[in-house]
Structure formats: C-alpha cells, structure tokens
Design a protein around this motif. Structure first.
Motif, PDB file in Angstrom:
ATOM      1  N   LEU A 317     123.897  30.723  65.075  1.00  0.00           N
ATOM      2  CA  LEU A 317     122.921  29.973  65.648  1.00  0.00           C
ATOM      3  C   LEU A 317     123.407  29.961  67.172  1.00  0.00           C
ATOM      4  CD1 LEU A 317     120.226  28.499  65.316  1.00  0.00           C
ATOM      5  CD2 LEU A 317     121.416  26.387  65.471  1.00  0.00           C
ATOM      6  N   ILE A 318     122.700  30.628  67.939  1.00  0.00           N
ATOM      7  CA  ILE A 318     122.955  30.896  69.380  1.00  0.00           C
ATOM      8  C   ILE A 318     121.800  30.218  70.360  1.00  0.00           C
ATOM      9  CG2 ILE A 318     123.400  32.649  71.059  1.00  0.00           C
ATOM     10  CD1 ILE A 318     124.118  34.475  68.674  1.00  0.00           C
ATOM     11  N   THR A 319     122.618  29.502  71.337  1.00  0.00           N
ATOM     12  CA  THR A 319     121.487  28.869  72.378  1.00  0.00           C
ATOM     13  C   THR A 319     121.846  29.548  73.908  1.00  0.00           C
ATOM     14  OG1 THR A 319     121.752  26.816  71.263  1.00  0.00           O
ATOM     15  CG2 THR A 319     121.069  26.760  73.676  1.00  0.00           C
ATOM     16  N   LEU A 320     120.683  30.052  74.234  1.00  0.00           N
ATOM     17  CA  LEU A 320     120.890  30.532  75.829  1.00  0.00           C
ATOM     18  C   LEU A 320     120.302  29.767  76.661  1.00  0.00           C
ATOM     19  CD1 LEU A 320     121.400  33.228  77.351  1.00  0.00           C
ATOM     20  CD2 LEU A 320     118.874  33.675  77.120  1.00  0.00           C
ATOM     21  N   HIS A 321     121.149  29.312  77.880  1.00  0.00           N
ATOM     22  CA  HIS A 321     120.783  28.082  78.769  1.00  0.00           C
ATOM     23  C   HIS A 321     120.104  28.519  79.862  1.00  0.00           C
ATOM     24  CE1 HIS A 321     122.868  24.493  76.716  1.00  0.00           C
ATOM     25  NE2 HIS A 321     123.529  25.306  76.194  1.00  0.00           N
ATOM     26  N   ASP A 322     118.819  28.726  79.710  1.00  0.00           N
ATOM     27  CA  ASP A 322     117.886  29.064  81.012  1.00  0.00           C
ATOM     28  C   ASP A 322     116.798  27.912  80.878  1.00  0.00           C
ATOM     29  OD1 ASP A 322     118.906  31.194  82.105  1.00  0.00           O
ATOM     30  OD2 ASP A 322     118.530  32.308  80.505  1.00  0.00           O
ATOM     31  N   TRP A 323     117.280  26.622  80.630  1.00  0.00           N
ATOM     32  CA  TRP A 323     116.331  25.614  80.649  1.00  0.00           C
ATOM     33  C   TRP A 323     115.648  25.275  81.920  1.00  0.00           C
ATOM     34  CZ3 TRP A 323     115.857  25.333  75.726  1.00  0.00           C
ATOM     35  CH2 TRP A 323     116.944  25.334  74.976  1.00  0.00           C
TER      36      TRP A 323
END
Length: 481
Positions: A317-323
C-alpha cells in the motif's frame, strides 16, 4: 543571583506556543493555544479567520505568564522574548495597525505572485509578514526580522536589507515596508497596551529571530554541515546550515538563518504533511477511539502501535503526498494505491507515514549531492517526533541515524537562544545551544528494512509522478465541475 528566564513565542500554522526557560536550560513552564481552522473560501485560497494570530498569541502569553507567576517567577526576572511566526504569509495592515484583510496563509495561491492590491482589501498602509504584524501588536514598532521575507519580497539576503532594485518586480514601494533588523537584535519593547492584552511585562524586549523553519534548525542543534533537520509541521521541510554566502541550485534554495550572517539550504518538502496525519485521525479514526480508551492511550499512540506490526512497505500500500498541489503542477492530487484484502487501518496509517519519509528522502538526497556533502544524521523536530514508529521510519528509509531532542518544540528553543544572545546571557551561539538543546533518543537504521525501502523507492515510488501525472491532468477539470 536570582533566577533569570527567557521566553520563546512560536506561532505556527496550527497553534501559538509560549515556553519560558531558565537560562541554564530547563523549561519552567509553557502554554499552547490552538489556532482556528483556516478559512478556504475557494480552491487555492487560505486565510486565517478574523485576527486569529494575535488572539492566539495573547491567550498563550496570558496562560504562560499566569503559570510563571504561580511558580514564583517575577516579571523582572524575565529578560527577553524571542518571536517566531509562520513564514511565507502576507499581512495587509491599515495605518492604525489593524488588519485591512485577514492574514493570507502560505497555502494561498496569491502568494505565488507579487502583491496586487484588490478593492476588497480597502485601505492598505503596510504590507508585511506575520512576524512584522505580531511585532507591531506587541511593541507598536514598524520593525521586523530581515530573515522572514521569502518569496515576492524585495529583500537582499546577503546584505539583510531592502533592495531598491527589486521593488518594481515585487510591486511594492519602500514606504509600504517595515524597517528590518537581523536575527538576535531587539525589535522593540512590549507596550502598556500590549502588556494589558497579553499579560507580558511592559518594557519586555522582543527579539528578532528568523522564519519558523530556520528558528527550528537553530533550536534543534542541527548546526553541522552533514546533518539535516526534518521539521514535522503542517509543511514538512528539510534543511542544512550553510556558509556566509548563499549558493544557488535547482535542488535547494538559500535562506537567511537564525544564526546571524549564516544561511540555510532547504529542499522541497511536503505541503500539508502532518495535516495528512491529522486528517486520517479525524476522518477515519472514529472506530479506533473506543479501542484507545479501553487501552488507556491516545488515538495517535494506538494507531502507531498498530502500524508498527505492519511490515515495511505496508504490504504494497503506497501513499503519494500531493494533498496540496505545487504551483508548477496545480492539477496534482494525492493518491493511495495498491489496496487488497489484507489492508487495515494500520496499513493505511503506516503507508501515510512511509509516504512522507520517502518524499523527503527524494528531496534531501539530491540537495546533499548538489552541496557535495555526506548526510550522516537526521534531527527530527515537531510533534511527529513523539512517535517511535515515525522516528524508526526516518532511520530505515534514509539509512542514517535519526535523533529527536528531549523537547520537540525546537522553534521555541531557537527563539530563546536568539533572545538570550540579544541580552548577553551567552557569549556565543555554541554556548547557547549547549545550554538549551537537550538531545534525546537516537534511532539507528535496520539494514534489511533500508534495503527493502531502497528497492520500493527506486522501482515504484520515484516513478509515480510520471505514471499518474497524465491521468491527474485529465481528472482535474472533471473534479472541479
């Protein structure tokens, strides 16, 4: 000799913190006042409601001074207060010192371009920073630190003064700007009106620091050229101290440091970094609240404990932080990919933290390479440093030891250091750092975990923008219908 004290006033995106230190280094007392939620009237706009920064400063100062007096402190023993307020904001003031418009936060797209007057602003006499505004509220002076002018400001960082040649490009005139002093110099003294409002002693010297991240770097003790500070705030930044003259690169930017005459090099960071963690807790943590109560812990500790049982890489599970999208790619959005039936809230929470650390590594490594320096240690500052899991992730993903200090609020310490130097408590900054910075635990990297994260980063994480950007560009107009 009677006890002597120094105060640090640290105003971030989410709260105002006031800490009173003994000059020998121990904390006497502290207080914190949360800021109100930012108002976001439309996409890419962000403002602090009403006069929230000043209101929070007053409340935090009153609470800290009440505790100071309860513990036997006397006003004359408080020598000075260092002031540090969030950077990269814009404050529009009327001639009477009141706000002409709510403080424009650093996440607002208007700050990506020079100041432009709008009719809705009304009569604007001064254009300044948050530190200039709070200085004026406290002292009545139109003075500010030279080291909090980042972005569209006509500041000559080398001379640490205004540059007449940059005024036109910034759409500003000298008469609209405050006078500036250097970090560690006196901005003014607390007025009787400000004393009544804040509880601070009238006549207390208010000392210039720098922008909040630079003050954290000083207060964390990250002064060596081979160690980097990771500042865990709403904006997560990374920086190293530099020499007396700034260098330029597409991998970092030079800023004035809180050490007079020194510079910081800072790479890109994570916008809304720790906000993401709070977002997950608030939006998806309701089911964990009772579990946390049953175990007698806070929800952050529970989530961290659960996530610690998840293997490195969060089972894919991978999160890309471009919020919060960068200015050069306004269509970017955050992404969480790789879900399957194994995944729980623990996997998602760990993935959020891993995504933050992977993003920071991919910014810090190129900065250190461009500076031609090794990276031998990380110093982690901010509330996120309380998490053993987060600290271990920094060590494992970067492959170097990660240290946290006994006091996580490094900016307050940096404020007190600048304040103490201004009034002659110490002869040099090294002595001040030795007195106030108390090292805490150091987390060492696990070689097997580091190798796994290296593969994950190189084979997957570093490729995500290239793969997702075309899709997100097509999604953007459809998401804003």
């Amino acid at each position: 000799m009677s006890a002597r004290y120094l105060m640090g006033i640290d105003v971030g995106t989410q709260s105002a913190k006031v800490v009173i230190f003994h000059t020998h280094g121990d904390v006497m007392c502290s207080a914190q006042q949360p800021l109100r939620t930012l108002e976001i009237p439309q996409p890419n706009r962000a403002e602090h409601p009403d006069d929230d920064l000043w209101t929070a400063v007053q409340q935090a100062c009153r609470a800290a001074m009440a505790r100071f007096h309860q513990l036997g402190g006397q006003d004359h023993q408080l020598l000075a207060a260092g002031l540090c307020v969030i950077r990269c904001c814009r404050v529009l003031m009327r001639a009477d010192g009141e706000l002409a418009w709510p403080v424009i936060n650093w996440m607002d797209a208007r700050l990506n371009q020079p100041y432009q007057h709008a009719d809705e602003y009304g009569s604007v006499r001064w254009v300044t920073t948050t530190s200039g505004y709070i200085t004026h509220r406290l002292t009545g002076q139109t003075q500010d630190t030279s080291a909090n002018y980042i972005g569209w400001w006509p500041m000559d960082d080398l001379r640490q003064d205004w540059d007449a040649g940059k005024m036109a490009a910034c759409n500003l005139q000298r008469a609209q700007l405050f006078d500036v002093v250097r970090p560690g110099e006196i901005l003014g003294e607390v007025t009787s009106a400000a004393a009544q409002a804040s509880g601070l002693p009238a006549g207390l010297p208010i000392i210039a620091t720098a922008h909040d991240k630079a003050v954290e770097a000083l207060g964390s003790g990250a002064l060596a050229g081979d160690e980097a500070l990771i500042s865990l705030g709403t904006y997560i930044g990374a920086m190293v101290h530099g020499d007396a003259e700034p260098r330029s690169s597409d991998r970092f930017w030079p800023f004035q440091a809180a050490l007079p005459g020194r510079f910081l090099y800072e790479c890109m960071g994570v916008r809304r970094g720790m906000w993401t963690v709070s977002w997950f807790r608030d939006q998806f943590g309701a089911a964990a609240v009772q579990d946390a109560r049953d175990k007698g812990v806070d929800i952050e500790s529970l989530l961290s404990a659960e996530a610690s049982t998840v293997p490195p890489g969060s089972d894919g599970l991978i999160t890309l932080h471009d919020w919060a999208a960068p200015a050069e790619a306004p269509w970017r959005k955050g992404a969480i990919i790789g879900f399957d039936g194994r995944h729980t809230r623990a996997h998602l929470f760990r993935s959020l933290l891993e995504g933050i650390v992977l993003t920071m590594k991919n910014h810090v490594d190129p900065m250190m390479q461009a500076l031609d320096r090794p990276l031998t240690q990380l110093v982690i500052s901010g509330g996120g440093a309380n998490s053993d899991l987060f600290m271990q992730l920094f060590a494992d993903i970067f492959g170097v030891p990660a240290r946290r200090n006994a006091m996580r609020s490094s900016a307050a310490i940096g404020c007190a250091i600048n304040a103490g130097m201004a009034v002659g408590v110490w002869q040099n900054y090294q002595d001040a750092v030795a007195a106030l910075v108390k090292p805490g635990e150091t987390f060492t990297p696990d070689a097997r975990h580091h190798a796994h994260y290296q593969r994950l980063n190189q084979q997957v994480y570093q490729q995500l923008h290239a793969v997702l950007d075309p899709l997100l560009q097509r999604l953007s107009p459809l998401a804003n219908v």
